[in-house]
Scaffold this active site. Structure first.
Site, PDB file in Angstrom:
ATOM      1  N   ASN A 202       2.513   0.343  -8.746  1.00 33.23           N
ATOM      2  CA  ASN A 202       3.059  -0.496  -9.826  1.00 33.23           C
ATOM      3  C   ASN A 202       3.903   0.293 -10.819  1.00 33.23           C
ATOM      4  OD1 ASN A 202       0.630   0.738 -10.628  1.00 33.23           O
ATOM      5  ND2 ASN A 202       0.201  -0.837 -12.146  1.00 33.23           N
ATOM      6  N   LYS A 225      -0.370  12.277  -3.061  1.00 30.62           N
ATOM      7  CA  LYS A 225      -0.127  11.208  -2.083  1.00 30.62           C
ATOM      8  C   LYS A 225       0.451  10.009  -2.796  1.00 30.62           C
ATOM      9  CE  LYS A 225      -2.399   7.738  -0.417  1.00 30.62           C
ATOM     10  NZ  LYS A 225      -1.333   6.740  -0.122  1.00 30.62           N
ATOM     11  N   THR A 226       1.604   9.554  -2.344  1.00 30.77           N
ATOM     12  CA  THR A 226       2.245   8.381  -2.931  1.00 30.77           C
ATOM     13  C   THR A 226       1.668   7.108  -2.336  1.00 30.77           C
ATOM     14  OG1 THR A 226       3.989   8.424  -1.254  1.00 30.77           O
ATOM     15  CG2 THR A 226       4.403   9.619  -3.305  1.00 30.77           C
ATOM     16  N   GLU A 228       1.929   3.814  -0.218  1.00 27.34           N
ATOM     17  CA  GLU A 228       2.769   3.534   0.945  1.00 27.34           C
ATOM     18  C   GLU A 228       3.867   2.524   0.650  1.00 27.34           C
ATOM     19  OE1 GLU A 228      -1.159   1.185   1.531  1.00 27.34           O
ATOM     20  OE2 GLU A 228      -0.497   3.125   0.742  1.00 27.34           O
ATOM     21  N   GLY A 258      -3.912   4.992   2.663  1.00 26.64           N
ATOM     22  CA  GLY A 258      -5.179   5.380   2.071  1.00 26.64           C
ATOM     23  C   GLY A 258      -6.246   5.810   3.051  1.00 26.64           C
ATOM     24  N   PRO A 259      -6.531   5.009   4.104  1.00 31.15           N
ATOM     25  CA  PRO A 259      -7.611   5.363   5.026  1.00 31.15           C
ATOM     26  C   PRO A 259      -7.372   6.657   5.797  1.00 31.15           C
ATOM     27  CG  PRO A 259      -7.052   3.030   5.204  1.00 31.15           C
ATOM     28  CD  PRO A 259      -5.989   3.659   4.376  1.00 31.15           C
ATOM     29  N   GLU A 301      -8.660   6.090 -12.795  1.00 27.00           N
ATOM     30  CA  GLU A 301      -8.095   5.055 -13.674  1.00 27.00           C
ATOM     31  C   GLU A 301      -7.976   3.811 -12.815  1.00 27.00           C
ATOM     32  OE1 GLU A 301      -5.918   2.413 -15.033  1.00 27.00           O
ATOM     33  OE2 GLU A 301      -4.210   3.785 -14.830  1.00 27.00           O
ATOM     34  N   GLY A 303      -9.226  -0.693 -12.275  1.00 26.52           N
ATOM     35  CA  GLY A 303      -8.772  -2.031 -12.620  1.00 26.52           C
ATOM     36  C   GLY A 303      -9.151  -2.473 -14.023  1.00 26.52           C
ATOM     37  N   CYS A 335      -2.486  -2.698 -14.795  1.00 26.03           N
ATOM     38  CA  CYS A 335      -3.952  -2.664 -14.811  1.00 26.03           C
ATOM     39  C   CYS A 335      -4.522  -3.088 -16.159  1.00 26.03           C
ATOM     40  CB  CYS A 335      -4.443  -1.264 -14.458  1.00 26.03           C
ATOM     41  SG  CYS A 335      -3.789   0.033 -15.522  1.00 26.03           S
ATOM     42  N   GLU A 432      -9.245  -9.378 -11.271  1.00 24.53           N
ATOM     43  CA  GLU A 432      -7.929  -8.815 -11.558  1.00 24.53           C
ATOM     44  C   GLU A 432      -6.914  -9.408 -10.579  1.00 24.53           C
ATOM     45  OE1 GLU A 432      -6.120  -4.475 -12.664  1.00 24.53           O
ATOM     46  OE2 GLU A 432      -7.351  -4.601 -10.864  1.00 24.53           O
ATOM     47  N   ILE A 433      -6.069 -10.304 -11.075  1.00 27.04           N
ATOM     48  CA  ILE A 433      -5.097 -11.000 -10.227  1.00 27.04           C
ATOM     49  C   ILE A 433      -3.915 -10.104  -9.896  1.00 27.04           C
ATOM     50  CG2 ILE A 433      -3.564 -12.999 -10.054  1.00 27.04           C
ATOM     51  CD1 ILE A 433      -5.468 -14.454 -11.989  1.00 27.04           C
TER      52      ILE A 433
END
Length: 534
Positions: A202, A225-226, A228, A258-259, A301, A303, A335, A432-433
């Site tokens: 974001n 790590k950015t 994706e 991430g995984p 940091e 939600g 967030c 958190e929408i």
């Protein structure tokens, strides 16, 4: 190679060190850009930009992933492919950590004077300023946020953050400690080593600064790590960092998922610290992986579901505008967004009508078009998630005042959406929408709103809008959150710490508090031969 052509250029952006300009006296809050949500009539402002770097950055060189695999990064305006980016996995994390380890253990970075490190970071900040427009264009192209937001606010803030941390590099020092006996005691503040950092989509570059800035100022090496969804801008600016004189291996950038890449970084035995910004659920996984490996230091940091409290004495027109900004800024993908708007029952009906009218005037469209306030959501998955919550709000009995549907048929746009008559237990009030959905709740008195505002698993931030100093002081103390904004919102000055209570995370970023995340404290004790000098 992908390219965006020139239509016209903005003038050079004004300097900005925080988002407060958008919340208080900018064109966003003054209403200069308020057109129908169906139209934006100004010219397209796309500046020239080329995607030059899509490989991994390891040991100062751009290289392919070990597997040779790539993945597409998409333009959220259209869903079309911008470029194919190297997909880092376990082996690539190993290569990057090895490079960072060698740079920290054997390279010049932690051994050079703090002043020399600060000069390199200052030179990097100068390059950020020089390339402001190109960086902003890449950020908007890959993320979808309005170009004016990127160019006039976020990239100047990025530059300010690195200058802030450059200033800290030669001011990190220990203490002389009195002891109960004939001993000289001092403390040394030393870099922690190799830091693994995982950033979200974001605010890709601001989160880059929040993490890379303090880590490098303290003398650490970094593997970043950015996300994706948004890998491009970090690769671009990291090249500039090396142009500024950063030694090879000090900053390594891995694009991946991430995984695979994220999990490998969080669990790596040669990483001494990990910092993560993202969802609470993923944060739990990062914390578990770190604990299972080598008990590495972790900051999170996560939600939020921040209350924005409009008191009975509020200037309603100003409160509506600020509450609108607090929720809809950055397409609602923030967030700390003020996503639970609590309004006193005596002014509730007036607030609803004006909030609805303001949302209907919000300009949605191509973020490269001048005057657009709201671009697309980041991707199709996020689009569907937001629409699912909107449907849930309707099904639970909240009143849909405006919006509620996809905007257009191309890209990932959503109409600015406002719900009234929202109850505390509805999913749109608890979850958190992360989208442009304003949920407005009614409250009776301070005790009522304090209890309800605090009854959340999150505790990231809160907004308070009142003219009464006693009311402000009461809420400031009572709200269990990491940041309270009073008669303002989203003020992110470089020196202001940011972080959450409860399931919104642990640790603080920005300001002096962020430095301790990347330092070890060593006590040094030696005897004094002549106790008379004590």
């Amino acid at each position: 190679m992908a390219t965006r052509r020139i239509s016209s250029l903005l003038s050079r952006p004004f300097a900005a060190s925080s988002l407060r300009s958008l919340g208080r006296n900018s064109s966003w809050s003054r209403g200069i850009y308020r057109f129908s949500t169906a139209t934006a009539t100004e010219e397209v402002i796309t500046p020239p930009v080329q995607v030059e770097h899509t490989q991994l950055l390891i040991n100062g060189q751009f290289v392919d992933a070990a597997s040779g695999r790539t993945f597409p990064t998409l333009d959220p305006r259209t869903g079309e492919v911008i470029a194919h980016v190297a997909e880092g996995e376990d082996e690539d994390i190993n290569r990057a950590v090895s490079a960072a380890r060698k740079a920290f253990d054997e390279g010049p970075w932690p051994k050079m004077t703090a002043y020399e490190r600060s000069r390199i970071i200052y030179r990097f900040a100068d390059l950020l300023e020089k390339h402001n427009d190109e960086i902003a264009a890449i950020e908007t192209w890959d993320n979808g946020k309005p170009y004016e937001q990127s160019a006039k606010v976020e990239i100047p803030m990025l530059t300010r953050l690195f200058r802030y941390y450059a200033g800290w590099a030669d001011k990190i020092h220990g203490l002389t400690v009195p002891a109960d006996g004939p001993y000289h005691v001092q403390t040394l503040h030393e870099p922690i080593g190799v830091a693994g950092q995982i950033i979200p989509w974001n605010f890709p570059l601001l989160m880059y600064a929040w993490k890379v800035g303090p880590a490098l100022a303290c003398g650490n090496a970094v593997v970043l790590k950015t996300a994706e969804q948004t890998p491009l801008s970090a690769l671009y600016v990291s090249k500039l960092f090396h142009e500024a004189g950063l030694p090879p291996g000090v900053l390594n950038v891995i694009s991946g998922f991430g995984p695979t890449a994220g999990a490998a970084l969080a669990s790596h035995m040669d990483v001494e610290k990990v910092a993560f910004t993202g969802s609470t659920d993923t944060g739990k996984i990062v914390l578990e992986l770190a604990a299972r490996s080598n008990l590495k230091k972790v900051t999170l940091e996560l939600g939020g579901k921040s209350p924005f409290i409009v008191c009975e004495d509020a200037d309603i027109d100003k409160a509506v505008e600020l509450a609108h900004f607090a929720l809809f800024f950055n397409q609602g993908q923030c967030c700390c967004a003020g996503s639970r708007t609590f309004v006193h029952e005596n002014v509730y009906d007036e607030f609803i009508e004006k909030a609805k009218a303001r949302a209907m005037k919000r300009v949605v469209g191509d973020p490269f078009k001048k005057g657009v306030e709201q671009g697309p959501q980041i991707d199709a998955e996020q689009l569907e998630k937001v629409l699912k919550y909107i449907r849930a709000g309707i099904e639970c009995g909240a009143t849909l005042e405006t919006g509620g549907e996809r905007f257009g048929t191309k890209g990932y746009f959503i109409q600015p959406t406002v719900f009234s008559n929202v109850e505390d237990g509805m999913p749109i009030a608890t979850d958190e929408i992360f989208g442009p959905v304003q949920s407005i709740l009614k409250f009776k008195d301070l005790d009522d709103v304090i209890r309800r505002a605090n009854k959340s698993r999150y505790g990231l931030a809160a907004g308070v809008f009142t003219k009464n100093i006693e009311t402000a002081n009461t809420l400031m103390r009572a709200l269990r959150v990491g940041t309270v904004w009073i008669n303002c919102f989203d003020v992110f000055d470089a020196a202001i710490p940011f972080g959450g209570y409860k399931m919104s995370g642990q640790g603080r970023e920005k300001g002096i508090y962020s430095l301790s995340n990347y330092l070890q404290v060593k006590a040094v004790v030696s005897p004094l031969k002549n106790p008379a000098w004590l």
